[in-house]
Motif scaffolding. Structure first.
Motif, short mmCIF file in Angstrom:
data_model
loop_
_atom_site.label_atom_id
_atom_site.label_comp_id
_atom_site.label_asym_id
_atom_site.label_seq_id
_atom_site.Cartn_x
_atom_site.Cartn_y
_atom_site.Cartn_z
N GLY A 11 -16.75 -0.58 2.44
CA GLY A 11 -17.67 -1.40 3.23
C GLY A 11 -17.38 -2.89 3.06
N PHE A 12 -17.11 -3.28 1.81
CA PHE A 12 -16.77 -4.68 1.58
C PHE A 12 -15.44 -5.05 2.24
CE2 PHE A 12 -14.20 -7.63 -1.02
CZ PHE A 12 -14.89 -8.80 -0.72
N LEU A 13 -14.42 -4.22 2.02
CA LEU A 13 -13.10 -4.53 2.58
C LEU A 13 -13.06 -4.42 4.10
CD1 LEU A 13 -10.81 -2.87 -0.09
CD2 LEU A 13 -11.28 -5.29 0.24
N GLY A 14 -14.00 -3.65 4.67
CA GLY A 14 -14.05 -3.53 6.13
C GLY A 14 -14.87 -4.61 6.81
N SER A 15 -15.61 -5.39 6.02
CA SER A 15 -16.39 -6.49 6.60
C SER A 15 -15.47 -7.62 7.03
CB SER A 15 -17.40 -6.99 5.57
OG SER A 15 -16.74 -7.68 4.51
N TRP A 16 -16.01 -8.56 7.79
CA TRP A 16 -15.18 -9.67 8.26
C TRP A 16 -14.66 -10.49 7.08
CZ3 TRP A 16 -16.18 -14.71 7.14
CH2 TRP A 16 -17.47 -15.01 6.69
N PHE A 17 -15.49 -10.65 6.05
CA PHE A 17 -15.05 -11.42 4.88
C PHE A 17 -13.99 -10.66 4.10
CE2 PHE A 17 -15.48 -12.84 0.44
CZ PHE A 17 -15.16 -14.18 0.62
N GLY A 18 -14.18 -9.35 3.95
CA GLY A 18 -13.19 -8.53 3.25
C GLY A 18 -11.85 -8.54 3.96
N ARG A 19 -11.90 -8.46 5.29
CA ARG A 19 -10.65 -8.51 6.05
C ARG A 19 -9.98 -9.87 5.94
NH1 ARG A 19 -11.56 -4.91 11.49
NH2 ARG A 19 -12.27 -3.05 10.39
N LEU A 20 -10.77 -10.92 5.88
CA LEU A 20 -10.21 -12.27 5.68
C LEU A 20 -9.54 -12.37 4.32
CD1 LEU A 20 -9.97 -15.16 6.87
CD2 LEU A 20 -12.10 -15.67 5.67
N VAL A 21 -10.18 -11.81 3.31
CA VAL A 21 -9.59 -11.79 1.96
C VAL A 21 -8.29 -10.99 1.96
CG1 VAL A 21 -9.93 -10.95 -0.40
CG2 VAL A 21 -11.77 -12.19 0.75
N LEU A 22 -8.32 -9.82 2.59
CA LEU A 22 -7.10 -9.01 2.67
C LEU A 22 -5.99 -9.73 3.42
CD1 LEU A 22 -8.49 -5.42 3.35
CD2 LEU A 22 -7.37 -6.26 1.28
N PHE A 23 -6.36 -10.44 4.49
CA PHE A 23 -5.36 -11.21 5.24
C PHE A 23 -4.72 -12.26 4.34
CE2 PHE A 23 -3.84 -14.42 8.19
CZ PHE A 23 -3.22 -13.65 9.16
N GLY A 24 -5.55 -12.95 3.54
CA GLY A 24 -5.02 -13.95 2.62
C GLY A 24 -4.12 -13.37 1.56
N VAL A 25 -4.49 -12.20 1.04
CA VAL A 25 -3.68 -11.56 0.01
C VAL A 25 -2.35 -11.09 0.60
CG1 VAL A 25 -3.53 -9.56 -1.54
CG2 VAL A 25 -5.63 -10.91 -1.44
N VAL A 26 -2.40 -10.49 1.79
CA VAL A 26 -1.16 -10.01 2.42
C VAL A 26 -0.25 -11.18 2.78
CG1 VAL A 26 -0.24 -8.83 4.45
CG2 VAL A 26 -2.17 -7.85 3.22
N GLY A 48 -5.63 -10.67 -5.94
CA GLY A 48 -5.41 -9.46 -5.16
C GLY A 48 -5.18 -8.25 -6.05
N ALA A 49 -4.54 -8.45 -7.20
CA ALA A 49 -4.34 -7.36 -8.15
C ALA A 49 -5.68 -6.89 -8.69
CB ALA A 49 -3.42 -7.81 -9.28
N PHE A 50 -6.60 -7.81 -8.95
CA PHE A 50 -7.95 -7.44 -9.38
C PHE A 50 -8.68 -6.69 -8.27
CE2 PHE A 50 -7.42 -10.88 -12.57
CZ PHE A 50 -7.69 -10.12 -13.70
N LEU A 51 -8.49 -7.13 -7.04
CA LEU A 51 -9.11 -6.45 -5.90
C LEU A 51 -8.58 -5.02 -5.76
CD1 LEU A 51 -11.05 -6.83 -3.48
CD2 LEU A 51 -9.07 -7.54 -2.16
N LEU A 52 -7.29 -4.84 -5.92
CA LEU A 52 -6.70 -3.51 -5.86
C LEU A 52 -7.23 -2.63 -7.01
CD1 LEU A 52 -4.67 -1.48 -4.67
CD2 LEU A 52 -2.94 -2.51 -6.14
N THR A 53 -7.36 -3.22 -8.18
CA THR A 53 -7.91 -2.49 -9.32
C THR A 53 -9.34 -2.06 -9.04
OG1 THR A 53 -6.50 -3.75 -10.83
CG2 THR A 53 -8.39 -2.63 -11.80
N TYR A 54 -10.13 -2.95 -8.45
CA TYR A 54 -11.50 -2.61 -8.07
C TYR A 54 -11.53 -1.44 -7.09
CZ TYR A 54 -15.76 -2.90 -5.27
OH TYR A 54 -16.88 -2.60 -4.57
N LEU A 55 -10.65 -1.47 -6.10
CA LEU A 55 -10.60 -0.40 -5.10
C LEU A 55 -10.21 0.93 -5.75
CD1 LEU A 55 -10.82 0.38 -2.11
CD2 LEU A 55 -8.39 -0.15 -1.90
N LEU A 56 -9.22 0.90 -6.62
CA LEU A 56 -8.79 2.13 -7.28
C LEU A 56 -9.86 2.67 -8.23
CD1 LEU A 56 -5.06 1.24 -8.01
CD2 LEU A 56 -5.95 2.81 -6.27
#
Length: 129
Positions: free
Chosen positions: A60-75, A37-45
């Motif tokens: 676009g990636f984070l808003g997709s169903w897979f991106g939201r699933l990844v964000l759900f897992g990280v949170v 998740g830290a790498f994902l945040l770094t990518y976003l920044l």
């Protein structure tokens, strides 16, 4: 000596999973997920610093169903790791080692992490639209 078809030491097939072992393994897994998740945040920044097109791609990636699933897992990993860390701090203080407290606090960790994850997404979508 005769050879026996049995493990030399206790094996995972012998024991039934317990809440303490499951939560311990989950704590380690959520630590790894938090690193990802830290790498994902770094990518976003970094995408935000490279301009609107890069940021739109990341969104676009984070808003997709897979991106939201990844964000759900990280949170969930964040809330679980935090809650279980607080539980471990209580153990470091010498509290909660009785079997009934260990089980109750383990269930509480999962419940608190689940409720906080859902609340985070409710607030995020209420504010962000």
């Amino acid at each position: 000596m005769t050879a026996h078809n049995r493990p030399l030491s206790p094996h995972l097939q012998v024991y039934r999973p317990q809440i303490t072992s499951i939560l311990s393994i989950t704590h380690r897994i959520t630590g790894v997920v938090l690193c990802a998740g830290a790498f994902l945040l770094t990518y976003l920044l970094m995408a935000a610093t490279y301009g609107p097109d890069s940021y739109a791609t990341a969104q676009g990636f984070l808003g997709s169903w897979f991106g939201r699933l990844v964000l759900f897992g990280v949170v969930f990993s964040l809330w679980f790791h935090l809650s279980n860390g607080i539980r471990h701090l209580a153990w470091d203080a010498g509290r909660g080692f009785e079997l009934e407290h260990v089980r109750a606090s383990g269930i509480a960790v999962v419940a608190v992490a689940s409720v906080l994850t859902i609340a985070t997404f409710i607030v995020a979508y209420a504010v962000g639209g």
